[in-house]
Design a protein around this motif. Structure first.
Motif, short mmCIF file in Angstrom:
data_model
loop_
_atom_site.label_atom_id
_atom_site.label_comp_id
_atom_site.label_asym_id
_atom_site.label_seq_id
_atom_site.Cartn_x
_atom_site.Cartn_y
_atom_site.Cartn_z
N UNK A 214 0.73 -1.18 -0.15
CA UNK A 214 -0.05 0.08 -0.29
C UNK A 214 0.85 1.23 -0.08
N UNK A 215 1.90 1.29 0.87
CA UNK A 215 2.64 2.58 1.01
C UNK A 215 3.61 2.85 -0.06
N UNK A 216 4.48 2.07 -0.45
CA UNK A 216 5.59 2.28 -1.17
C UNK A 216 4.99 2.58 -2.66
N UNK A 217 4.01 1.88 -3.20
CA UNK A 217 3.55 2.36 -4.48
C UNK A 217 3.21 3.67 -4.46
N UNK A 218 2.39 4.14 -3.49
CA UNK A 218 1.97 5.60 -3.57
C UNK A 218 3.25 6.74 -3.40
N UNK A 219 4.02 6.28 -2.27
CA UNK A 219 5.00 7.15 -2.10
C UNK A 219 6.23 7.43 -3.04
N UNK A 220 6.31 6.54 -3.63
CA UNK A 220 7.43 6.39 -4.76
C UNK A 220 7.14 7.03 -5.74
N UNK A 221 5.80 7.22 -6.19
CA UNK A 221 5.15 8.29 -7.10
C UNK A 221 5.41 9.63 -6.59
N UNK A 222 5.49 10.06 -5.39
CA UNK A 222 5.59 11.21 -4.77
C UNK A 222 7.39 11.49 -4.85
N UNK A 223 7.93 10.43 -4.97
CA UNK A 223 9.56 10.83 -4.98
C UNK A 223 10.20 10.25 -6.20
N UNK A 225 12.45 9.03 -9.24
CA UNK A 225 13.79 8.67 -9.22
C UNK A 225 14.43 8.09 -8.09
N UNK A 226 13.66 7.85 -7.09
CA UNK A 226 14.13 7.46 -5.72
C UNK A 226 14.97 6.01 -6.09
N UNK A 227 16.06 5.59 -5.41
CA UNK A 227 16.79 4.47 -5.63
C UNK A 227 15.78 3.19 -5.46
N UNK A 228 14.90 3.19 -4.59
CA UNK A 228 14.05 2.38 -4.15
C UNK A 228 13.04 1.97 -5.37
N UNK A 229 12.95 2.67 -6.18
CA UNK A 229 11.91 2.48 -7.34
C UNK A 229 12.41 1.31 -8.20
N UNK A 230 13.65 1.02 -8.19
CA UNK A 230 14.36 0.10 -9.13
C UNK A 230 14.36 -1.28 -8.32
N UNK A 231 14.01 -1.28 -7.19
CA UNK A 231 13.94 -2.48 -6.46
C UNK A 231 12.51 -3.15 -6.49
N UNK A 232 12.47 -4.52 -6.50
CA UNK A 232 11.03 -5.24 -6.27
C UNK A 232 10.57 -4.69 -5.09
N UNK A 247 17.85 9.18 7.43
CA UNK A 247 17.15 10.53 7.13
C UNK A 247 16.77 10.80 5.92
N UNK A 248 16.44 9.42 5.09
CA UNK A 248 15.90 9.73 3.73
C UNK A 248 14.53 10.11 3.73
N UNK A 249 14.06 11.14 2.95
CA UNK A 249 12.86 11.76 3.38
C UNK A 249 11.68 11.01 2.78
N UNK A 250 11.84 10.07 1.88
CA UNK A 250 10.66 9.34 1.56
C UNK A 250 10.40 8.16 2.49
N UNK A 251 11.55 7.71 3.17
CA UNK A 251 11.23 6.71 4.03
C UNK A 251 10.65 7.20 5.74
N UNK A 252 11.13 8.58 5.86
CA UNK A 252 10.75 9.12 7.02
C UNK A 252 9.27 9.50 6.81
N UNK A 253 8.73 9.78 5.62
CA UNK A 253 7.38 10.20 5.34
C UNK A 253 6.31 9.00 5.66
N UNK A 254 6.97 7.90 5.10
CA UNK A 254 6.27 6.43 5.27
C UNK A 254 6.34 6.14 6.62
N UNK A 255 7.44 6.14 7.50
CA UNK A 255 7.20 5.81 8.85
C UNK A 255 6.43 6.60 9.56
N UNK A 256 6.54 7.93 9.29
CA UNK A 256 5.44 9.16 10.02
C UNK A 256 4.07 8.74 9.82
N UNK A 257 3.63 8.13 8.66
CA UNK A 257 2.28 7.63 8.30
C UNK A 257 1.96 6.54 9.19
#
Length: 350
Positions: A214-223, A225-232, A247-257
């Protein structure tokens, strides 16, 4: 009437390993660290039962305690299973072998070893250990709620030092509590779905499964070119915590959610049970201290407590996570067997 020394063995049964501990009559854990051995659960019940017996024998050998001094065994496993230790007819992630469907692991182990066996699910066991470890001699006078974030989201409600099990043993299934999503999910973010079929329950946001589903598919769209977009996605979910620790911004946003969702869960608990303590456990406990303390502080910030509650409630991490299951299972067995086995005192220590 004087009684001789007696002990409770705690056995934590996992997907790859068993962990054993030993609790003495005074409430002290004789084993200070991990005592791991292969669980063999994927080979089916017969192999798994032999492995549990081996685990029991090894902890007794290591501590020099005879089998005759053991009053009983506390066993915990992942679910789904009944309160009596009957594995779900649908099986589970760990109990995938066809012979596990509907298997009564508690009774089977009890018959194999000739000792009383008290069953707990693993999240309840961890919750119970956190409660007793934190409150010590006051544990039987206190209450707590624990959320254990793993592949799913388990948990436990402890009242007066004992796990609340419910009529069918399914109390404390905190992952499947539906929460208000306003202020938790972003505008335009798809409704998070849980494997159980619920929409918007806690597990659909705060779990490893939720990250990939649920979370990565949405947040990768907000970031972009993020390196995790190239990983399953399944692999990216496992890597996300290491990014958050940097302190990666995408990861922090997800864990804050996730923290917001857990805060909503604890807010409901505050209105329903008004506990003395809120415990957070799971992989986060193994994270870098700076990150896990940051996450716990966020959970607390997003938990809505009344002034009177905030003055009394504590927020803490589940301690000794790798040993919490075995230790909690042993404590549960100690309480269940109390009428037949007089105790020297009511404290639990290491």
């Amino acid at each position: 009437m004087a009684v001789g020394p007696w002990y409770i063995v705690g056995l934590d049964n996992g997907g790859t390993s068993n962990n054993a501990t030993l609790l003495d009559a005074g409430g002290r854990f004789v084993v200070s660290g991990l005592m791991e051995s292969a669980s063999c659960v994927r080979e089916g019940p017969e192999a798994a039962l032999r492995a549990l017996c081996t685990s029991l024998d090894e902890v007794l050998k290591a501590t020099g305690v005879s089998r005759s001094a053991v009053a009983g065994v506390g066993l915990d496993t992942p679910g789904p299973a009944t309160a009596e230790g009957v594995i779900s007819a649908k099986g589970s992630t760990n109990f995938g072998h066809e012979e596990w469907a509907g298997f009564d692991i508690r009774t089977a182990l009890e018959e194999r070893i000739g000792l009383p066996v008290v069953y707990s699910n693993d999240a309840n066991a961890a919750a119970l250990y956190a409660h007793h470890a934190y409150f010590g001699a006051e544990a039987m006078e206190r209450s707590s709620v624990a959320a254990i974030v793993g592949t799913g989201l388990g948990g436990g409600v402890v009242e007066s030092g004992r796990v609340v099990r419910g009529a069918s043993g399914m109390a404390g299934e905190l992952g499947h509590v539906r929460i208000p999503l306003e202020g938790v999910v972003e505008d335009g973010q798809p409704l998070p779905m849980c494997n159980c079929g619920n929409a918007g329950d806690v597990e659909s946001i705060a779990s490893l499964t939720a990250l990939g589903r649920n979370l990565l598919p949405y947040w990768l769209g907000r970031f972009p070119g993020h390196p995790l977009s190239e990983v399953p996605l399944a692999e990216a979910a496992k890597l996300l915590r290491s990014y958050a620790e940097r302190d990666d911004p995408l990861a922090l946003a997800i864990f804050e959610q996730q923290a917001k969702a857990l805060g909503r869960l604890f807010t409901l608990a505050a209105d329903f049970t008004d506990p003395d303590a809120y415990f957070l456990g799971g992989g986060v406990v193994e994270a870098h201290p700076r990150f896990r303390n940051w996450l716990l502080s966020l959970v607390r910030r997003h938990t809505g407590l009344r002034v009177e509650q905030a003055q009394k409630a504590v927020f803490a991490l589940v301690p000794d996570l790798d040993m919490a299951g075995a230790r909690g299972a042993a404590i549960a067995a100690r309480e269940a067997l109390r009428p037949a086995t007089p105790l020297e005192d009511d404290s639990v220590g290491v």
